[in-house]
Design a protein around this motif. Structure first.
Motif, PDB file in Angstrom:
ATOM      1  N   LEU A   1       0.815  -1.213   0.000  1.00 27.29           N
ATOM      2  CA  LEU A   1       0.000   0.000   0.000  1.00 27.29           C
ATOM      3  C   LEU A   1       0.851   1.266   0.000  1.00 27.29           C
ATOM      4  CD1 LEU A   1      -2.920  -0.923   2.436  1.00 27.29           C
ATOM      5  CD2 LEU A   1      -3.091  -0.455  -0.021  1.00 27.29           C
TER       6      LEU A   1
ATOM      7  N   ARG B   1       1.457   2.162  -3.509  1.00 33.66           N
ATOM      8  CA  ARG B   1       0.275   2.839  -4.053  1.00 33.66           C
ATOM      9  C   ARG B   1       0.231   4.301  -3.614  1.00 33.66           C
ATOM     10  NH1 ARG B   1      -4.766  -0.850  -2.607  1.00 33.66           N
ATOM     11  NH2 ARG B   1      -5.772   1.175  -2.966  1.00 33.66           N
ATOM     12  N   ALA B   2       0.641   4.564  -2.376  1.00 36.49           N
ATOM     13  CA  ALA B   2       0.682   5.949  -1.901  1.00 36.49           C
ATOM     14  C   ALA B   2       1.747   6.751  -2.648  1.00 36.49           C
ATOM     15  CB  ALA B   2       0.950   5.977  -0.400  1.00 36.49           C
TER      16      ALA B   2
ATOM     17  N   GLU C   1      -3.839   5.405   1.935  1.00 45.06           N
ATOM     18  CA  GLU C   1      -3.173   4.108   2.043  1.00 45.06           C
ATOM     19  C   GLU C   1      -2.417   3.970   3.360  1.00 45.06           C
ATOM     20  OE1 GLU C   1      -3.718   5.169  -2.249  1.00 45.06           O
ATOM     21  OE2 GLU C   1      -2.874   6.212  -0.509  1.00 45.06           O
TER      22      GLU C   1
ATOM     23  N   GLU D   1      -4.729   2.996   6.126  1.00 43.99           N
ATOM     24  CA  GLU D   1      -5.030   1.560   6.037  1.00 43.99           C
ATOM     25  C   GLU D   1      -3.914   0.729   6.653  1.00 43.99           C
ATOM     26  OE1 GLU D   1      -6.639  -0.186   2.407  1.00 43.99           O
ATOM     27  OE2 GLU D   1      -6.775   1.831   1.565  1.00 43.99           O
TER      28      GLU D   1
END
Length: 244
Positions: free
Chosen positions: A99, A102-103, A222, A225
């Protein structure tokens, strides 16, 4: 009673850093209403972890650090061993984690990089910039992230660089990639918050010819999360002992 989450950030004299930590933890609170979330800092800013933990019967302590290195292995455990009367579960660092990549892509997209365009990514080299550590294991984690990201996304290249304590320096790596024929080079700071390192990385890499520099990871969704995933894992594994 819900076990509180005590976040431990590195800390900085730059007020933007604490504001970013608070924004991230606000995102965590919105994602998990009812979870008690408190901030603390290892250095340079109040409150300390010991102060926040004082009087709590139980807590999950989560290092807001992007790699496991000296602070997570030595400094924070040393502080926690001095706390009395609190049953502490010690969570893992935020990274590495998919993640977080993704960030990084979110921040590059915000800086104008066409992350989802295969032709653009094939013509774009990325310098992945971490803070850097005297612990070679932490720096190798960044190198592994770079290799995997290049392979999975199809960038022209992804090269690790470090703002301190290790080579290569970010500006030098931008220059090297351009000299090697990269059509364009962009910079992805693997940094949690703004401050001295982030400012210097932006200044030096743009001067070296970078086409774009992403923002710090900050309060990207992200990261919230990942914080909650690390919290849940710490609760589930009953990791009570503070590392020696």
């Amino acid at each position: 009673m819900t076990v509180p989450l005590i976040a431990v950030a590195h800390g900085s004299r730059d007020p933007r850093a604490a504001a970013t930590v608070r924004a991230l933890l606000d995102a965590v609170r919105r994602a998990r209403p009812g979870l008690p979330v408190r901030e603390s800092y290892l250095d340079h800013a109040p409150p300390t972890p010991a102060r926040v933990l004082s009087g709590l019967p139980e807590a999950v302590v989560l290092p807001l650090l992007l790699t496991a290195a000296y602070h997570s292995r030595v400094d924070i455990p040393r502080v926690l061993r001095e706390v009395r009367g609190t049953r502490i579960r010690y969570g893992a660092t935020l990274g590495p984690h998919p993640l977080l990549v993704r960030a990084l892509e979110r921040r590059l997209a915000e800086a104008g990089v066409a992350v989802g365009d295969p032709e653009e990514t094939a013509a774009t080299a990325v310098v992945l910039v971490a803070a850097g550590s005297s612990d070679r294991r932490a720096n190798e984690v960044i190198a592994r992230i770079a290799r995997r990201w290049a392979r999975e996304r199809g960038w022209w290249a992804v090269a690790p660089a470090y703002a301190s304590a290790a080579a290569p320096a970010p500006g030098a790596e931008v220059a090297r990639l351009l000299a090697a024929g990269a059509p364009r080079v962009v910079v992805a700071p693997y940094l949690l918050a703004p401050g001295y390192f982030a400012d210097r990385v932006r200044r030096e890499t743009l001067a070296a010819g970078a086409a774009a520099v992403g923002g710090v990871l900050g309060a990207a969704p992200e990261l919230a999360e990942v914080v909650l995933e690390r919290y849940d894992h710490a609760l589930a594994t009953e990791r009570l002992a503070v590392p020696a």
